[in-house]
Motif scaffolding. Structure first.
Motif, PDB file in Angstrom:
ATOM      1  N   THR A 105       1.041   5.198   3.752  1.00  0.00           N
ATOM      2  CA  THR A 105       1.835   6.408   3.902  1.00  0.00           C
ATOM      3  C   THR A 105       3.220   6.002   4.383  1.00  0.00           C
ATOM      4  OG1 THR A 105      -0.116   7.721   4.409  1.00  0.00           O
ATOM      5  CG2 THR A 105       2.009   8.645   5.060  1.00  0.00           C
ATOM      6  N   LEU A 106       4.219   6.378   3.599  1.00  0.00           N
ATOM      7  CA  LEU A 106       5.604   6.109   3.947  1.00  0.00           C
ATOM      8  C   LEU A 106       6.236   7.386   4.470  1.00  0.00           C
ATOM      9  CD1 LEU A 106       6.662   3.966   0.853  1.00  0.00           C
ATOM     10  CD2 LEU A 106       6.036   3.153   3.140  1.00  0.00           C
ATOM     11  N   LEU A 107       6.949   7.265   5.582  1.00  0.00           N
ATOM     12  CA  LEU A 107       7.634   8.405   6.178  1.00  0.00           C
ATOM     13  C   LEU A 107       9.133   8.199   6.083  1.00  0.00           C
ATOM     14  CD1 LEU A 107       5.611   8.894   9.495  1.00  0.00           C
ATOM     15  CD2 LEU A 107       5.134   9.820   7.220  1.00  0.00           C
ATOM     16  N   ALA A 108       9.845   9.311   5.889  1.00  0.00           N
ATOM     17  CA  ALA A 108      11.301   9.298   5.875  1.00  0.00           C
ATOM     18  C   ALA A 108      11.806  10.032   7.110  1.00  0.00           C
ATOM     19  CB  ALA A 108      11.829   9.988   4.621  1.00  0.00           C
ATOM     20  N   PHE A 109      12.856   9.468   7.691  1.00  0.00           N
ATOM     21  CA  PHE A 109      13.524  10.089   8.830  1.00  0.00           C
ATOM     22  C   PHE A 109      14.997  10.210   8.504  1.00  0.00           C
ATOM     23  CE2 PHE A 109       9.679   8.256  10.370  1.00  0.00           C
ATOM     24  CZ  PHE A 109       9.220   9.158  11.308  1.00  0.00           C
ATOM     25  N   TYR A 110      15.541  11.395   8.761  1.00  0.00           N
ATOM     26  CA  TYR A 110      16.959  11.665   8.503  1.00  0.00           C
ATOM     27  C   TYR A 110      17.616  11.920   9.847  1.00  0.00           C
ATOM     28  CZ  TYR A 110      21.105  13.814   6.439  1.00  0.00           C
ATOM     29  OH  TYR A 110      22.393  14.104   6.056  1.00  0.00           O
ATOM     30  N   ASN A 111      18.573  11.071  10.197  1.00  0.00           N
ATOM     31  CA  ASN A 111      19.213  11.157  11.521  1.00  0.00           C
ATOM     32  C   ASN A 111      18.172  11.220  12.638  1.00  0.00           C
ATOM     33  OD1 ASN A 111      21.745  11.038  10.373  1.00  0.00           O
ATOM     34  ND2 ASN A 111      22.011  13.263  10.350  1.00  0.00           N
ATOM     35  N   GLY A 112      17.109  10.435  12.478  1.00  0.00           N
ATOM     36  CA  GLY A 112      16.070  10.336  13.506  1.00  0.00           C
ATOM     37  C   GLY A 112      14.990  11.392  13.456  1.00  0.00           C
ATOM     38  N   GLN A 113      15.128  12.387  12.569  1.00  0.00           N
ATOM     39  CA  GLN A 113      14.154  13.476  12.485  1.00  0.00           C
ATOM     40  C   GLN A 113      13.256  13.292  11.262  1.00  0.00           C
ATOM     41  OE1 GLN A 113      14.027  15.915  14.975  1.00  0.00           O
ATOM     42  NE2 GLN A 113      15.521  14.497  15.864  1.00  0.00           N
ATOM     43  N   PHE A 114      11.962  13.554  11.425  1.00  0.00           N
ATOM     44  CA  PHE A 114      11.030  13.445  10.304  1.00  0.00           C
ATOM     45  C   PHE A 114      11.490  14.358   9.174  1.00  0.00           C
ATOM     46  CE2 PHE A 114       7.200  15.082   8.110  1.00  0.00           C
ATOM     47  CZ  PHE A 114       6.864  13.911   7.461  1.00  0.00           C
ATOM     48  N   ALA A 115      11.555  13.798   7.947  1.00  0.00           N
ATOM     49  CA  ALA A 115      12.101  14.543   6.807  1.00  0.00           C
ATOM     50  C   ALA A 115      11.159  14.640   5.619  1.00  0.00           C
ATOM     51  CB  ALA A 115      13.401  13.889   6.353  1.00  0.00           C
ATOM     52  N   GLY A 116      10.155  13.754   5.529  1.00  0.00           N
ATOM     53  CA  GLY A 116       9.258  13.796   4.385  1.00  0.00           C
ATOM     54  C   GLY A 116       8.369  12.568   4.324  1.00  0.00           C
ATOM     55  N   SER A 117       7.493  12.584   3.323  1.00  0.00           N
ATOM     56  CA  SER A 117       6.547  11.477   3.190  1.00  0.00           C
ATOM     57  C   SER A 117       6.060  11.367   1.752  1.00  0.00           C
ATOM     58  CB  SER A 117       5.347  11.684   4.112  1.00  0.00           C
ATOM     59  OG  SER A 117       4.599  12.818   3.702  1.00  0.00           O
ATOM     60  N   LEU A 118       5.453  10.234   1.476  1.00  0.00           N
ATOM     61  CA  LEU A 118       4.680  10.059   0.250  1.00  0.00           C
ATOM     62  C   LEU A 118       3.584   9.054   0.539  1.00  0.00           C
ATOM     63  CD1 LEU A 118       5.331   7.138  -1.142  1.00  0.00           C
ATOM     64  CD2 LEU A 118       7.194   8.329  -2.208  1.00  0.00           C
ATOM     65  N   HIS A 119       2.612   9.040  -0.358  1.00  0.00           N
ATOM     66  CA  HIS A 119       1.473   8.141  -0.213  1.00  0.00           C
ATOM     67  C   HIS A 119       1.438   7.194  -1.400  1.00  0.00           C
ATOM     68  CE1 HIS A 119      -0.039  10.657   3.007  1.00  0.00           C
ATOM     69  NE2 HIS A 119       0.294  11.682   2.243  1.00  0.00           N
ATOM     70  N   PHE A 120       1.116   5.956  -1.111  1.00  0.00           N
ATOM     71  CA  PHE A 120       0.917   4.930  -2.128  1.00  0.00           C
ATOM     72  C   PHE A 120      -0.578   4.636  -2.136  1.00  0.00           C
ATOM     73  CE2 PHE A 120       0.524   0.557  -3.537  1.00  0.00           C
ATOM     74  CZ  PHE A 120       1.342   0.518  -4.645  1.00  0.00           C
ATOM     75  N   LEU A 121      -1.255   5.075  -3.198  1.00  0.00           N
ATOM     76  CA  LEU A 121      -2.698   4.878  -3.320  1.00  0.00           C
ATOM     77  C   LEU A 121      -2.963   3.607  -4.118  1.00  0.00           C
ATOM     78  CD1 LEU A 121      -3.788   8.505  -4.276  1.00  0.00           C
ATOM     79  CD2 LEU A 121      -3.593   7.495  -1.996  1.00  0.00           C
ATOM     80  N   LYS A 122      -3.649   2.680  -3.513  1.00  0.00           N
ATOM     81  CA  LYS A 122      -3.967   1.436  -4.213  1.00  0.00           C
ATOM     82  C   LYS A 122      -4.973   1.688  -5.324  1.00  0.00           C
ATOM     83  CE  LYS A 122      -2.849  -1.339  -0.218  1.00  0.00           C
ATOM     84  NZ  LYS A 122      -3.315  -2.286   0.791  1.00  0.00           N
ATOM     85  N   LYS A 123      -5.849   2.665  -5.132  1.00  0.00           N
ATOM     86  CA  LYS A 123      -6.841   3.049  -6.146  1.00  0.00           C
ATOM     87  C   LYS A 123      -6.726   4.547  -6.371  1.00  0.00           C
ATOM     88  CE  LYS A 123     -11.106   1.959  -8.061  1.00  0.00           C
ATOM     89  NZ  LYS A 123     -11.058   1.064  -9.169  1.00  0.00           N
ATOM     90  N   SER A 124      -6.256   4.917  -7.532  1.00  0.00           N
ATOM     91  CA  SER A 124      -6.048   6.317  -7.877  1.00  0.00           C
ATOM     92  C   SER A 124      -7.379   7.003  -8.192  1.00  0.00           C
ATOM     93  CB  SER A 124      -5.132   6.385  -9.109  1.00  0.00           C
ATOM     94  OG  SER A 124      -5.007   7.704  -9.576  1.00  0.00           O
ATOM     95  N   SER A 125      -7.426   8.308  -7.971  1.00  0.00           N
ATOM     96  CA  SER A 125      -8.601   9.079  -8.400  1.00  0.00           C
ATOM     97  C   SER A 125      -8.473   9.524  -9.854  1.00  0.00           C
ATOM     98  CB  SER A 125      -8.825  10.290  -7.486  1.00  0.00           C
ATOM     99  OG  SER A 125      -7.692  11.117  -7.493  1.00  0.00           O
ATOM    100  N   TYR A 126      -7.306   9.311 -10.466  1.00  0.00           N
ATOM    101  CA  TYR A 126      -7.108   9.604 -11.878  1.00  0.00           C
ATOM    102  C   TYR A 126      -7.760   8.462 -12.669  1.00  0.00           C
ATOM    103  CZ  TYR A 126      -4.503  10.088 -16.307  1.00  0.00           C
ATOM    104  OH  TYR A 126      -4.139  10.203 -17.630  1.00  0.00           O
ATOM    105  N   PRO A 127      -8.753   8.774 -13.497  1.00  0.00           N
ATOM    106  CA  PRO A 127      -9.538   7.718 -14.160  1.00  0.00           C
ATOM    107  C   PRO A 127      -8.719   6.678 -14.922  1.00  0.00           C
ATOM    108  CG  PRO A 127     -10.615   9.834 -14.454  1.00  0.00           C
ATOM    109  CD  PRO A 127      -9.283  10.109 -13.810  1.00  0.00           C
ATOM    110  N   TYR A 128      -7.716   7.089 -15.683  1.00  0.00           N
ATOM    111  CA  TYR A 128      -6.941   6.124 -16.466  1.00  0.00           C
ATOM    112  C   TYR A 128      -6.248   5.113 -15.545  1.00  0.00           C
ATOM    113  CZ  TYR A 128      -3.463   4.103 -19.575  1.00  0.00           C
ATOM    114  OH  TYR A 128      -2.683   3.222 -20.276  1.00  0.00           O
ATOM    115  N   PHE A 129      -5.647   5.586 -14.455  1.00  0.00           N
ATOM    116  CA  PHE A 129      -4.996   4.671 -13.522  1.00  0.00           C
ATOM    117  C   PHE A 129      -6.024   3.761 -12.865  1.00  0.00           C
ATOM    118  CE2 PHE A 129      -1.010   7.442 -12.366  1.00  0.00           C
ATOM    119  CZ  PHE A 129      -0.550   7.325 -13.663  1.00  0.00           C
TER     120      PHE A 129
END
Length: 170
Positions: free
Chosen positions: A48-72
């Motif tokens: 889980t990557l977090l973004a901070f803007y001027n020190g304040q939490f601003a957003g996130s995303l997740h990097f899944l090593k194993k996707s639940s989408y079958p093709y991936f």
């Protein structure tokens, strides 16, 4: 004015602020959900990557090593997942910095990365960003609940109607 964007991996002490800020901005991430993905970080299944803007939490995303989408999953393609930037801080480059960090992880370990995007109007800005960043559809068409939608099938245009795309990072 010089604004600062920092991207880093989530720590256990971030759980409270993530929950609070997302709740304040109408992003539904219950505390149980945040704890679950933190546990997956500890096991090494997710970053889980977090973004901070001027020190304040601003957003996130997740990097899944194993996707639940079958093709991936079948093709060992990691997935960028659950990508959120809070509304007042959109269009400041925060999302692109999060994507840069996730793509760097994917480049070092896989050479490719995948992402899914919803197909209704709410996801229009994300669709455009991913196209501008070089993501192309995986050739499987749209999916509903991770299953290919066959011609003539009736589905709802909700968050589960997704087009999956990949980006070659080699």
């Amino acid at each position: 004015m010089n604004h600062s964007i920092q991207i880093r991996q989530m720590k256990s002490e971030d759980i409270e602020v993530v929950c609070e800020v997302f709740t304040e901005h109408g992003i539904n991430k219950p505390k149980e959900y945040v704890h679950t993905y933190w546990e997956e970080n500890e096991k090494g299944d997710r970053i889980t990557l977090l973004a901070f803007y001027n020190g304040q939490f601003a957003g996130s995303l997740h990097f899944l090593k194993k996707s639940s989408y079958p093709y991936f999953s079948e093709n060992n393609i990691p997935e960028i997942n659950d990508f959120n930037v809070i509304e007042p801080l959109k269009r400041l480059g925060i999302g692109n910095r999060l994507m840069d960090a996730a793509e760097q992880i994917a480049k070092e370990q896989y050479g490719i990365v995948g992402i899914g995007v919803g197909m209704h109007f709410y996801y229009g800005p994300a669709q455009r960003i991913y196209a501008k960043r070089g993501y192309i559809p995986d050739g499987k068409g749209v999916t509903y609940h991770h299953q290919e939608v066959m011609p003539g099938t009736m589905v709802y245009a909700d968050d589960d109607l997704v087009l999956y795309m990949t980006k070659n990072l080699k």
